[in-house]
Design a protein around this motif. Structure first.
Motif, mmCIF file in Angstrom:
data_model
loop_
_atom_site.group_PDB
_atom_site.id
_atom_site.type_symbol
_atom_site.label_atom_id
_atom_site.label_comp_id
_atom_site.label_asym_id
_atom_site.label_seq_id
_atom_site.Cartn_x
_atom_site.Cartn_y
_atom_site.Cartn_z
ATOM 1 N N HIS A 24 0.832 -1.211 0.000
ATOM 2 C CA HIS A 24 0.000 0.000 0.000
ATOM 3 C C HIS A 24 0.861 1.252 0.000
ATOM 4 O O HIS A 24 0.587 2.213 -0.716
ATOM 5 N N PHE A 25 1.935 1.220 0.745
ATOM 6 C CA PHE A 25 2.811 2.406 0.788
ATOM 7 C C PHE A 25 3.682 2.527 -0.454
ATOM 8 O O PHE A 25 4.039 3.609 -0.872
ATOM 9 N N PHE A 26 4.069 1.460 -1.060
ATOM 10 C CA PHE A 26 4.871 1.528 -2.288
ATOM 11 C C PHE A 26 4.112 2.237 -3.399
ATOM 12 O O PHE A 26 4.684 2.931 -4.217
ATOM 13 N N LEU A 27 2.807 2.010 -3.459
ATOM 14 C CA LEU A 27 2.006 2.570 -4.548
ATOM 15 C C LEU A 27 1.535 3.981 -4.267
ATOM 16 O O LEU A 27 0.886 4.595 -5.119
ATOM 17 N N LEU A 28 1.806 4.511 -3.073
ATOM 18 C CA LEU A 28 1.296 5.822 -2.692
ATOM 19 C C LEU A 28 2.294 6.888 -3.096
ATOM 20 O O LEU A 28 3.389 6.939 -2.581
ATOM 21 N N TRP A 29 1.971 7.716 -4.068
ATOM 22 C CA TRP A 29 2.800 8.849 -4.461
ATOM 23 C C TRP A 29 1.890 9.926 -5.015
ATOM 24 O O TRP A 29 0.825 9.662 -5.514
ATOM 25 N N TYR A 38 6.769 10.388 -2.607
ATOM 26 C CA TYR A 38 6.477 8.986 -2.379
ATOM 27 C C TYR A 38 6.397 8.758 -0.868
ATOM 28 O O TYR A 38 7.107 9.419 -0.093
ATOM 29 N N SER A 39 5.575 7.837 -0.459
ATOM 30 C CA SER A 39 5.468 7.461 0.947
ATOM 31 C C SER A 39 5.861 6.003 1.073
ATOM 32 O O SER A 39 5.295 5.135 0.386
ATOM 33 N N ILE A 40 6.810 5.737 1.956
ATOM 34 C CA ILE A 40 7.274 4.357 2.175
ATOM 35 C C ILE A 40 7.441 4.144 3.671
ATOM 36 O O ILE A 40 7.670 5.085 4.437
ATOM 37 N N PRO A 41 7.306 2.917 4.114
ATOM 38 C CA PRO A 41 7.564 2.628 5.539
ATOM 39 C C PRO A 41 9.062 2.554 5.789
ATOM 40 O O PRO A 41 9.853 2.284 4.882
ATOM 41 N N GLU A 42 9.427 2.789 7.019
ATOM 42 C CA GLU A 42 10.845 2.665 7.356
ATOM 43 C C GLU A 42 11.252 1.193 7.391
ATOM 44 O O GLU A 42 10.411 0.292 7.314
ATOM 45 N N GLN A 129 7.257 6.695 6.559
ATOM 46 C CA GLN A 129 6.169 6.351 7.478
ATOM 47 C C GLN A 129 6.719 5.520 8.635
ATOM 48 O O GLN A 129 7.560 4.636 8.443
ATOM 49 N N ASP A 130 6.233 5.846 9.802
ATOM 50 C CA ASP A 130 6.702 5.147 11.014
ATOM 51 C C ASP A 130 6.085 3.759 11.075
ATOM 52 O O ASP A 130 4.910 3.559 10.757
ATOM 53 N N THR A 131 6.891 2.798 11.459
ATOM 54 C CA THR A 131 6.400 1.452 11.779
ATOM 55 C C THR A 131 6.675 1.200 13.250
ATOM 56 O O THR A 131 7.600 1.776 13.845
ATOM 57 N N ASN A 132 5.884 0.351 13.814
ATOM 58 C CA ASN A 132 6.012 0.095 15.250
ATOM 59 C C ASN A 132 7.158 -0.878 15.488
ATOM 60 O O ASN A 132 6.961 -2.061 15.776
#
Length: 825
Positions: A24-29, A38-42, A129-132
């Motif tokens: 979901h984050f890979f496709l978000l731009w 672009y938005s990606i998780p850490e 994007q922050d991941t827990n």
């Protein structure tokens, strides 16, 4: 315990769910204000694809390598790379959001994409994007809280807040306390969003029953899966001192400028204690968990609670400090109270703007179009607000300007025509100034060199050259050197010389050749002034540029006459057959009698052709004289009976050249009696029928008619010119050498009438002595019944001699004469 929790979460959340979340984050731009985000998780794996930059920016994948697509990062460390074969942005290093952005709610990693040919700049923002991936933790695993047994229920005791590097939902959301009968847990929300746990006494303590209570404090985050951390709380029940110090406020706030000097008081905290004596005496100290950075820049006065500046403050390093202050009494057991302190560091304009040249293209072609991008420039100022607002400008006049781009980026572009020949390079000074008061500024100089293009043709040192060459020169000798210069550089300024054409009277000839490297012109032949007096050479200078440029110059070559021709005798005609001429003269001749006239010509010109006559030897030097300029041989006295009947004269003819050239002619004169009737002899000769005499008579008739017509035309022309001249100048001349010949010295017209002795003759001379001349003569005898007329039109000395030979063989020497006179202007 933490490791076990992570293991449980892996079991609880299958891998396919985690994959879908990452996908979901890979496709978000998206593109915001002209910038791609672009938005990606850490913590993405190395090699993970962030997005297809070529597709999103509208670039052609096959041109990426040629256009040298490259990435620069303001973070200093490269976390991403480009797959030029696919145009994809790929993760190359571990990305830890907490390391990059700390506790900031938004974490953006800006990238700059620079593309050449043509030069372009694209700004890309990567939102991390922050991941827990962090569990809440307590700095103090074992916390000791001392509480007097007489403390009333409802008393609150602040506990240590858990630390969680994650942000938002993944940060600490709640606290839990282990089950007990004396305490409960409440959570106090701070203005900055922190949650501070507090231990609340619900039931009075009895030291005698239970002096120590052991509790477990658990901090839980809001991530998915949930993470937690614990701290062991040990409550020691104290006896006696039953009133703890109480602060007037739970939170103290203050602002201080970052340039505050050490010792500057910021604020005072104040607490009161209802007890008396030592139990009421208060001492202020920093909280137990106060960060070392706070301790390094602030100091608290223990007795007054005054907080002062201790070290150097820097708004750019830390703009906000939060810490706790504890007020302790001196009772036994001692009791304490707590409050929070928040100090904001006010920014001052203490940072000079920095100019960053992202990309620079140099050298630049001097024919670059207006608007060509030379460099990409950005600015940076760590200050905030107006203090960090930077404006760039060019501080010197140059054919460049700054064009604003995205964010604080500018493009340095051409704003006028460039000319390397005027300025081979430019030093462009850029000034960056912020909006603070006072404003701070910095300068950076960019050196832009210009690349030469072939825009200047070679230029000769002169548009035309005049060269004088002596005749009889040696072939291969240098005549002259032409030179041309070219303002361009390198091959564009390398000149080669060539001869386009050389002409004589518009006829191409090949007399010279030229050295293509240095422009030296050499003769290929020896020149003869009598055949060639002047010719022109068209020389071309051509550079080696592409396309090549050229220019032409004309070289006028004048041949200088040398005295290389001796005078040639054209009369007496016998000189053509030998050096001896026979003449007859009556003994009745008086003084001044014209015996004959020696005529010579010189093929040279000027002084070299000025001829003089001199009597070198004579049988009787007292009897004859020769005119220095006309060559006329006359008697100096009357002939006497004692004079020898045979006289011999040697006449020398010299020119005025250097060295002098000369020739001689011998004249043999026979003195005869009864020679006063030459016409009868002539008539007798003419009456003898012969084919040769008839032919000569025909020649004389034709010559007489031609000369008559020519004389009539000549007189008419002279009359018209005299009339025109009299209208303009009031005078007329019979000799064109006095007027028209001044303008055209190579042409003359002379009419001369001589009436010396028994011989009558008129001369009409015209033309150029340096070219083919025309001479017309009428020779008549007044004693004859016939009009004897001779027309001579010589083209050379040889022609003269041939004609004279014919006439000499046909007519008596005493019945005709010939005169050729050279006129020089």
């Amino acid at each position: 315990m933490g490791f076990m929790e992570r293991g449980i979460m892996r079991t609880k959340f299958p891998a396919w769910q985690i994959f879908l979340w990452w996908h979901h984050f890979f496709l978000l731009w998206s593109t915001i204000d002209g910038q791609t985000r672009y938005s990606i998780p850490e913590e993405l794996k190395r090699g993970s694809v962030v997005g297809n930059l070529a597709k999103d920016l509208g670039l052609v994948v096959s041109e990426l390598h040629r256009r040298n697509l490259r990435i620069t990062s303001e973070a200093g460390k490269q976390y991403f790379s480009l797959d030029l074969g696919k145009g994809e942005l790929v993760v190359t290093d571990r990305i830890d959001r907490e390391e990059l952005c700390g506790q900031r709610p938004s974490c953006l990693l800006p990238l700059e994409l620079v593309i050449d040919n043509p030069l372009q700049l694209h700004r890309v923002e990567i939102e991390i994007q922050d991941t827990n991936d962090n569990s809440p933790s307590f700095l103090t695993k074992d916390k000791v809280v001392k509480i007097a047994e007489l403390v009333n229920p409802g008393a609150r005791f602040p506990l240590e807040s858990a630390q969680d590097p994650d942000v938002g939902q993944n940060s600490v959301r709640s606290y839990l306390i282990s089950k007990n009968e004396h305490f409960k847990l409440t959570v106090k929300n701070q203005k900055d969003g922190r949650k501070v746990p507090e231990l609340v006494l619900e039931k009075p303590l009895d030291r005698e029953k239970q002096p120590v209570h052991h509790l477990i404090l658990t901090a839980v985050d809001g991530g998915d899966p949930v993470r937690s951390g614990t701290s062991e709380i040990t409550v020691i029940v104290l006896d006696n001192n039953d009133n703890a110090p109480q602060f007037e406020r739970h939170l103290y706030e203050a602002n201080v400028s970052e340039n505050a000097a050490p010792g500057t008081e910021i604020l005072r905290v104040k607490a009161t204690d209802a007890d008396e004596g030592l139990n009421g005496e208060i001492e202020y100290v920093f909280g137990e968990l106060t960060d070392d950075q706070v301790l390094s820049v602030f100091y608290i006065e223990p007795s007054t609670g005054a907080i002062t500046v201790k070290g150097i403050l820097d708004h750019e390093a830390n703009s906000l400090y939060r810490f706790d202050v504890t007020a302790k009494d001196k009772g036994s057991p001692e009791m304490d109270g707590h409050c929070g302190v928040e100090i904001k560091i006010a920014d001052i304009n203490d940072n000079i703007p920095e100019i960053i040249v992202t990309s620079l293209t140099t050298p630049v072609a001097e024919d670059s179009a207006i608007g060509t991008v030379i460099a990409l420039i950005s600015s940076k100022d760590p200050d905030s607000g107006d203090n960090g607002k930077v404006t760039l400008r060019l501080s010197s006049k140059s054919p460049f300007k700054l064009s604003p781009s995205v964010s604080n980026h500018y493009s340095l572009v051409t704003n006028g025509s460039l000319d390397r020949e005027k300025n081979s390079q430019y030093s462009v000074t850029i000034t960056a100034a912020d909006s603070g008061k006072p404003s701070l500024s910095s300068e950076k100089t960019i050196r832009v060199e210009l690349l030469d293009v072939n825009d200047n043709p070679p230029v000769f040192s002169q548009p035309s050259y005049v060269v004088y060459v002596k005749e009889n020169n040696a072939p291969g000798k240098i005549l002259h050197s032409v030179s041309a210069s070219d303002l361009d550089l390198g091959e564009n300024a390398k000149i080669s010389y060539s001869i386009l054409d050389s002409k004589v009277q518009d006829v191409s000839v090949s007399y010279v050749y030229i050295n293509s490297d240095n422009g030296s012109i050499y003769s290929m032949h020896s020149f003869d002034y009598e055949k060639l007096k002047v010719f022109q050479i068209q020389v071309q200078a051509k550079d080696q540029g592409s396309p090549s440029l050229s220019s032409n110059a004309t070289v006028h070559v004048f041949i200088l006459d040398q005295n290389d021709n001796a005078p040639a005798v054209i009369y007496p005609s016998s000189a053509a057959l030998g050096s001896l001429s026979h003449q007859r003269m009556p003994r009745s001749a008086k003084a001044g009698h014209l015996v004959t006239k020696v005529t010579a010509v010189d093929a040279d010109s000027g002084h070299n052709a000025w001829i003089s006559y001199r009597l070198a030897e004579a049988t009787d030097a007292s009897l004859f004289t020769v005119n220095l300029y006309t060559g006329e041989v006359r008697t100096k006295r009357a002939v006497s009976e004692q004079d020898d009947s045979s006289q011999r004269l040697l006449i020398e003819i010299k020119d005025d050249g250097e060295p002098v050239q000369s020739s001689t002619v011998t004249v043999s004169i026979l003195l005869e009696d009864g020679l006063h009737e030459p016409i009868l002899d002539l008539r007798h000769k003419l009456s003898e029928p012969s084919r040769k005499t008839g032919r000569i008579t025909l020649y004389l008739i034709l010559s007489l008619a031609s000369v008559s017509v020519l004389s009539l035309v000549t007189f008419l022309i002279l009359a018209v010119k005299c009339i025109r001249s009299s209208r303009s100048s009031g005078s007329c001349c019979m000799r064109r050498s006095d007027c028209d010949d001044y303008k055209n010295p190579n042409r003359n017209l002379q009419i001369q009438l001589n009436t010396d002795g028994p011989i009558k003759y008129v001369e009409v001379l015209g033309g150029d002595m340096l070219s083919q001349s025309q001479s017309f003569r009428s020779c008549m005898s007044p004693m004859s019944e016939y009009s004897d007329f001779t027309l001579i039109k010589p083209s050379s000395t040889t022609d003269f001699k041939e004609v004279i030979s014919v006439l000499d063989a046909s007519l008596p020497d005493s019945t005709w004469t010939f005169e050729s006179q050279q006129v020089s202007i």
